[in-house]
Design an enzyme around this catalytic site. Structure first.
Site, short mmCIF file in Angstrom:
data_model
loop_
_atom_site.label_atom_id
_atom_site.label_comp_id
_atom_site.label_asym_id
_atom_site.label_seq_id
_atom_site.Cartn_x
_atom_site.Cartn_y
_atom_site.Cartn_z
N ASP A 41 0.79 -1.23 0.00
CA ASP A 41 0.00 0.00 0.00
C ASP A 41 0.83 1.28 0.00
O ASP A 41 0.32 2.35 -0.32
CB ASP A 41 -0.95 0.02 1.21
N HIS A 42 2.12 1.21 0.33
CA HIS A 42 2.91 2.41 0.55
C HIS A 42 3.66 2.91 -0.69
O HIS A 42 4.10 4.07 -0.71
CB HIS A 42 3.93 2.17 1.66
N ASP A 67 3.38 -0.75 11.36
CA ASP A 67 2.91 0.57 10.97
C ASP A 67 2.29 1.21 12.20
O ASP A 67 1.58 0.54 12.98
CB ASP A 67 1.88 0.48 9.84
N ARG A 100 -2.22 12.57 10.18
CA ARG A 100 -0.93 13.16 10.54
C ARG A 100 -0.65 14.33 9.61
O ARG A 100 -0.91 14.25 8.41
CB ARG A 100 0.16 12.08 10.41
N SER A 130 5.69 7.77 12.89
CA SER A 130 5.66 6.46 12.25
C SER A 130 6.42 5.41 13.06
O SER A 130 7.28 5.72 13.87
CB SER A 130 6.27 6.58 10.85
N ARG A 154 8.44 3.41 11.59
CA ARG A 154 9.54 3.00 10.71
C ARG A 154 10.84 2.80 11.48
O ARG A 154 11.39 3.69 12.12
CB ARG A 154 9.73 4.01 9.58
#
Length: 780
Positions: A127-128, A192, A474, A669, A671
């Site tokens: 999806d990213h 995520d 965000r 995030s 990440r």
């Protein structure tokens, strides 16, 4: 706390055969599968009930819903130390979910572990990596072409190691989880930060870094600091223009971006029943913006209705049998209690530049005029993982129909992002998508798109001051379009639609009038729409790839010359000595999110290549020495240059370095690249006033030292030209502060104390060089 080494037996077993959660083989009242895609993996309410009873007897008090689900997944409910905010829990999550940008590094780490199969049901969701440019179909085709190498890696790695693979175009990970995998009482971890979306279906769904996911996929108990519990009591009921999004916008304004750190936010009270299941998911999703570990709602009839509509009536029926364990106990204690009267709540809009700057929609125009924010709205964007449900699209279409009836279209540009292929197909079938197109909208791909900076924006130049309004979660500086002068506001989809029609922040749809093409003034009526389709959902195209039963012939290739993927090399072990004469790479001024540390947008294409993506290290952070981004002094040459270049210079010359940060360092995030990159380029410690939860854990996982000033005022004692020595590592123990000697250029020194939150297991990660290194040690 049992040391990490006690896990070796379980890990060795996992190396031989596929090991699933013990609950999968327990006798249950009714065998109900977790999902249609894993018919032999069952929901384990019997084990949940058993563990809850053990813990309740030990604690001898009523339990919150959060405690029931979390403690119900303890690896050792009889022996586990349990103290909110202090003890570290060892948990057995039910499943793992990964989005494609973080799955690359997670799967590379899993490959490095040497394990043959994942030990719990796991999925990858593409999806990213789809950039919004021309529209859904064209953008998807382009993404499949330019990301073919990455998609092939993820698909083959999934097939090899037993991970389900959702192809590009399937939709956003959190919407797919809600439709297929979340259920009341589940403990799910996802790579995520908006994984908490699943709390809308009564589950504890927590965002983590890839290394945490690897632990769970390896069959190792997952560690989580025992969360505090913030209760949000909802009274009254939603009506008119007020939507579920306004609940979390209001709560964000109360708690701020760090007010939920270390806590689960638990919604309860009579107002809950006025919120749809997908509306609850919206609230839980954006709970990530207050730093919460996750958010959750109690099981109710709205969730049952959603489960039934998404083909999971059997799960709803089973949840009914165990409902007492899926709601809080009467008289349970919350560490903090907030009350929100939904009947009095007004539509809100938060921003710019931070999601906790809350304004009633009725007041934001005046505030914008006072602050000098652009009033004209250049783009309105609806959808994203936060607000792309059938109900969201229906309410936006209801607003659009009124404008179209008076001959109006959007004054602003307008985009629509469906959350999943199922939502896209259903809103196409039921006419919502065409209504939004008629208003002037462009339907984008079923993907994250502009919400995460995947937006090839053409209507402005970088540096041009402008305003956008979104239904996203965000709105950090530059997040959506890489333009630091874009003033992004977050609100509900229906308010975005109304503001895009009016074209200005000064418009309040509750009181203000629009003028139709016939010259007559009219007021928009509050939108009304079905929370779920009257018939069944249209599933659209089949985009799921099952892992094969026999994957022995499956190969996963990573080219040594690839610019997108890179096999990982182990980080160096701690040398057993204190850290002497550490250079300060940068002393960060103010907010430093994971977007500042490891930017997304165009950098997403390097998420599987550690060396290449390290070229974005801290390029968004503001250097206190000169007030600039991506400009730091090289302590050797005395020249200013980009942060990554300076870090590479230090690494080449054997100079170890640290970062000095402010409050809530690493918010945003999940990440883990924001931890992998500094480790790769030679960092040894990150010293701040405070950390965001996920980032602090990610740093520990990669063998770094996330440390906090015992006295926050000591931040002011350190200057970018100083050198630091960190002492006490030979006697590194939980709860014992470390000493830091600040060496000033004039020869003077100061000593300060640095706190840490390491437990015994995490100290072993540091000594081994990383959590992955420690896992490999245990395999030998």
């Amino acid at each position: 706390m049992a040391p990490y080494s006690l896990l070796v037996t379980r890990l060795q077993k996992a190396l031989g055969v596929r090991q699933y959660h013990v609950a999968s083989v327990l006798c249950q009242r009714a065998k109900v599968a977790m999902s249609h895609f894993e018919p032999n993996e069952y929901i384990h309410y019997d084990l949940l009930e058993k563990n809850i009873n053990i813990v309740r007897k030990r604690l001898n008090r009523p339990l919150t819903l959060s405690e029931k689900i979390v403690y119900g997944h303890l690896d050792d409910p009889a022996g586990q130390e349990i103290e909110r905010g202090k003890s570290y829990l060892r948990l057995r999550p039910d499943r793992v979910a990964m989005q494609d940008a973080t799955a690359q590094m997670a799967m590379l780490q899993f490959i490095s572990s040497g394990l043959p199969k994942v030990a719990v049901p796991s999925t990858i969701h593409c999806d990213h990596l789809i950039e919004a440019q021309l529209g859904g179909e064209k953008d998807l085709r382009r993404a499949k072409d330019i990301n073919q190498e990455v998609y092939n890696f993820l698909a083959t790695a999934g097939a090899k190691y037993g991970v389900g693979f959702w192809k590009p175009g399937s939709g956003i990970i959190h919407q797919i989880i809600l439709e297929n995998y979340a259920y009341p009482g589940v403990l799910l971890i996802g790579t995520d930060s908006h994984t908490p979306n699943g709390g809308g279906l009564g589950g504890i769904c927590i965002g983590v870094g890839g290394a945490d996911a690897v632990d769970v996929m390896a069959g190792i108990p997952w560690e989580l600091k025992c969360p505090k519990v913030i209760g949000v009591k909802l009274t009254g009921s939603l009506s008119g223009w007020t939507s579920p999004k306004d609940v979390i916008l209001k709560v964000a304004g109360i708690l701020t971006v760090k007010g939920g750190t270390g806590a689960i936010v638990e919604y309860h009270g009579p107002g809950v029943d006025s919120i749809s299941c997908t509306g609850m998911a919206t609230i839980c999703n954006m709970g990530a913006e207050i730093g919460a570990t996750t958010s959750v709602f109690p099981y109710n009839h709205r969730m049952k209705k959603y489960l039934s509509k998404t083909g999971r009536a059997d799960i709803a029926n089973l949840a009914d049998e165990f409902k007492d364990h899926l709601v809080p106990d009467p008289g349970c204690h919350y560490d903090q209690l907030i009350e929100v009267n939904l009947s009095e709540l007004k539509p809100h809009i938060n921003g710019p530049f931070t999601p906790d700057l809350a304004h009633p929609v009725a007041e934001v125009g005046k505030v914008a005029e006072k602050e000098g924010w652009p009033l004209d709205i250049r783009v309105g964007l609806i959808g994203s993982c936060t607000n792309s449900s059938y109900e969201d699209m229906g309410r936006s279409a209801a607003v659009a129909k009124q404008a179209l009836a008076h001959g109006l279209k959007c004054k602003s540009q307008f985009t629509i992002t469906p959350g999943s292929e199922q939502i896209r197909a259903t809103i196409e079938r039921d006419g919502y998508a065409q209504i939004l197109r008629d208003l002037g909208g462009i339907v984008l791909a079923n993907a994250c798109g502009p919400c995460i900076g995947q937006w090839d924006r053409k209507d402005i130049k970088k540096g041009e001051k402008n305003t956008i309004v979104t239904s996203y979660n965000r709105n950090f500086t530059g997040r959506n379009d890489a333009n630091p002068e874009t003033h992004a506001f977050v609100t509900s989809p229906e308010i975005v639609t109304a503001l895009a029609i009016a074209g200005t922040l000064k418009f309040n749809p509750e009181t203000d009038y629009l003028t139709g093409t016939d010259g007559k003034k009219f007021k928009l009526e509050a939108p009304d729409a079905d929370e779920l389709p009257k018939g069944e959902f249209d599933p659209g195209q089949d985009t799921y790839q099952h892992p094969p039963k026999d994957s022995s012939g499956q190969h996963v290739d990573v080219s040594p010359t690839s610019q997108r993927l890179q096999l990982l090399e182990p980080f160096d072990k701690w040398d057993g000595k204190d850290l002497e004469d550490l250079q300060i790479l940068i002393k960060v001024k103010g907010k430093c999110t994971t977007d500042h540390i490891s930017a997304a947008g165009p950098w997403l294409k390097f998420r599987g290549h550690l060396d290449n993506i390290s070229n974005n290290l801290l390029i968004g952070a503001i250097n206190i020495e000169n007030g600039k981004a991506n400009s730091v002094r090289n302590a050797v040459t005395q020249e200013f240059g980009p942060v990554p270049d300076t870090a590479r210079y230090y690494k080449k010359h054997g100079i170890r370095w640290v970062v000095i940060g402010d409050e809530n360092y690493g918010e945003g995030s999940s990440r883990e690249h924001a931890a992998l990159e500094p480790r790769h380029l030679g960092a040894r410690a990150i010293i701040t006033k405070s950390f965001a939860r996920i980032h602090e854990t990610n740093l520990k996982k990669q063998g770094l030292l996330p440390l906090t000033f015992a006295d926050p005022a000591d931040y002011n004692k350190i200057h970018p030209v100083d050198k630091l020595t960190i002492q006490g590592l030979k006697d590194f123990t939980p709860g014992k502060p470390l000493k830091c000697i600040i060496k000033h250029p004039n020869g003077t020194q100061e000593t300060i104390l640095l706190n840490h939150t390491f437990n015994e297991t995490q100290i072993e990660w540091f000594r081994a060089g990383s959590a992955l290194n420690r896992m490999k040690e245990l395999q030998q």
